[in-house]
Write a protein that holds these residues in place. Structure first.
Motif, mmCIF file in Angstrom:
data_model
loop_
_atom_site.group_PDB
_atom_site.id
_atom_site.type_symbol
_atom_site.label_atom_id
_atom_site.label_comp_id
_atom_site.label_asym_id
_atom_site.label_seq_id
_atom_site.Cartn_x
_atom_site.Cartn_y
_atom_site.Cartn_z
ATOM 1 N N UNK A 1 78.948 23.637 57.185
ATOM 2 C CA UNK A 1 78.897 23.082 55.516
ATOM 3 C C UNK A 1 79.723 23.491 54.670
ATOM 4 N N UNK A 2 80.767 23.581 54.449
ATOM 5 C CA UNK A 2 82.167 23.936 53.824
ATOM 6 C C UNK A 2 81.638 24.041 52.368
ATOM 7 N N UNK A 3 81.620 22.784 51.972
ATOM 8 C CA UNK A 3 80.833 22.409 50.748
ATOM 9 C C UNK A 3 79.971 22.982 50.393
ATOM 10 N N UNK B 1 83.390 15.430 52.112
ATOM 11 C CA UNK B 1 83.171 14.448 50.704
ATOM 12 C C UNK B 1 82.317 13.595 49.845
ATOM 13 N N UNK B 2 81.568 12.724 50.637
ATOM 14 C CA UNK B 2 80.510 12.354 50.077
ATOM 15 C C UNK B 2 79.365 13.296 49.502
ATOM 16 N N UNK B 3 78.833 14.362 50.438
ATOM 17 C CA UNK B 3 78.313 15.245 49.482
ATOM 18 C C UNK B 3 78.204 15.877 48.674
ATOM 19 N N UNK B 4 80.056 16.095 47.907
ATOM 20 C CA UNK B 4 80.678 16.679 47.002
ATOM 21 C C UNK B 4 80.231 15.970 45.810
ATOM 22 N N UNK B 5 80.489 14.911 46.418
ATOM 23 C CA UNK B 5 80.012 13.191 44.798
ATOM 24 C C UNK B 5 78.904 13.150 44.849
ATOM 25 N N UNK C 1 72.642 22.132 54.389
ATOM 26 C CA UNK C 1 73.769 22.324 55.282
ATOM 27 C C UNK C 1 73.362 21.154 56.147
ATOM 28 N N UNK C 2 72.229 20.735 56.198
ATOM 29 C CA UNK C 2 71.486 19.444 57.203
ATOM 30 C C UNK C 2 72.563 18.021 56.429
ATOM 31 N N UNK C 3 72.590 18.466 54.912
ATOM 32 C CA UNK C 3 72.364 17.155 54.148
ATOM 33 C C UNK C 3 74.053 17.000 54.184
ATOM 34 N N UNK C 4 74.522 17.526 54.215
ATOM 35 C CA UNK C 4 75.884 18.076 54.040
ATOM 36 C C UNK C 4 76.494 17.384 55.366
ATOM 37 N N UNK C 5 75.913 17.623 56.328
ATOM 38 C CA UNK C 5 76.275 17.420 57.959
ATOM 39 C C UNK C 5 75.486 15.917 58.448
#
Length: 270
Positions: A15-17, A133-137, A124-128
């Motif tokens: 989860x880099x973001x 990119x979509x998680x950052x937005x 981390x799971x939501x980003x996964x």
């Protein structure tokens, strides 16, 4: 209030973001004016005035977001005669952009560490599931929804609004939609810190109910110092944005073992 410490919900990719957001928040906190004095408990008047000037420039202010009326006089960072000096602002402030900068400002150690703990465990799971990119937005969108939602309810407030809480509340709302049955390790303060492994719907649902209660002014002596309404709006925005992703989301593994106590650990798999 239960304290989450870990969730039993592995991820497929780093989860880099989430890690980057935590890093930026911590970095900015260490460079906020007046931090050294506040940590030591001996803030001088000049440090306090510097902090007020900094927040006036970079924090989101509800009345500015709604009415777009910027103050004619703001703290300059100087101190005189036991107070902070006011003067015309030497900068052009964009209320819209101030929402973004305010997401990375925190008012103290507890504010910062509490937010980062929730972001680390649930982000981390939501980003996964969303992708980087979509998680950052998504994170930014929830932060904006929370800030403007709070501002609409407090349109005449001149108190600065800071913190990642609104955006992280959106992450919690998304996690509740996507992984309601995931098990979350929590510490419950009951004489001692009792470790429990509870379903996410119970942990996050209880958190949301507390925000609603506190937002009404019940159970807290100074409800106005925390933007609980922003937490509620961010949480609901996160649920709404994550709902289309619910179909097809793989369920988390069902852990074995006890659900509470010192022996409450997942069974090993071989």
């Amino acid at each position: 209030m239960v304290i989450p410490v870990h969730d039993v919900n592995p991820v497929r990719r780093t989860p880099v973001v989430t890690y980057a957001l935590i890093g930026v928040n911590v970095f900015v906190f260490f460079f906020m004016p007046g931090l050294s004095g506040s940590v030591a408990g001996d803030s001088t008047l000049v440090q306090t005035c510097n902090l007020h000037a900094f927040l006036e420039q970079y924090a989101a202010v509800p009345t500015e977001l709604i009415h777009h009326h910027l103050p004619q006089l703001v703290p300059t960072g100087d101190a005189r005669d036991g107070g902070c000096v006011l003067g015309p602002p030497g900068y052009d402030k964009s209320p819209v952009l101030s929402v973004l900068t305010a997401m990375f400002l925190h008012g103290g150690w507890l504010h910062l560490l509490g937010n980062m703990l929730f972001l680390l465990i649930f982000g981390n799971n939501v980003e996964d599931r969303m992708g980087h990119l979509r998680f950052a937005l998504f994170y930014v969108a929830c932060g904006y929804a929370a800030s403007y939602g709070f501002a609409l309810l407090n349109a005449d407030s001149t108190d600065p609004l800071i913190g990642a809480s609104g955006a992280i509340a959106g992450v919690l709302g998304a996690y509740l939609v996507l992984y309601p049955k995931a098990r979350v390790w929590v510490l419950v303060p009951f004489l001692i810190f009792l470790p429990l492994r509870l379903p996410a719907w119970l942990v996050l649902g209880f958190w949301f109910v507390l925000q609603a209660v506190y937002s009404s002014g019940e159970g807290v002596s100074e409800a106005g110092t925390v933007a609980y309404a922003a937490h509620i709006v961010g949480f609901l925005a996160g649920m709404l944005l994550a709902w289309p992703l619910k179909p097809g989301t793989p369920p988390p593994p069902e852990p074995g073992g006890l659900l509470f106590g010192r022996r409450a650990r997942p069974r090993p798999t071989w």
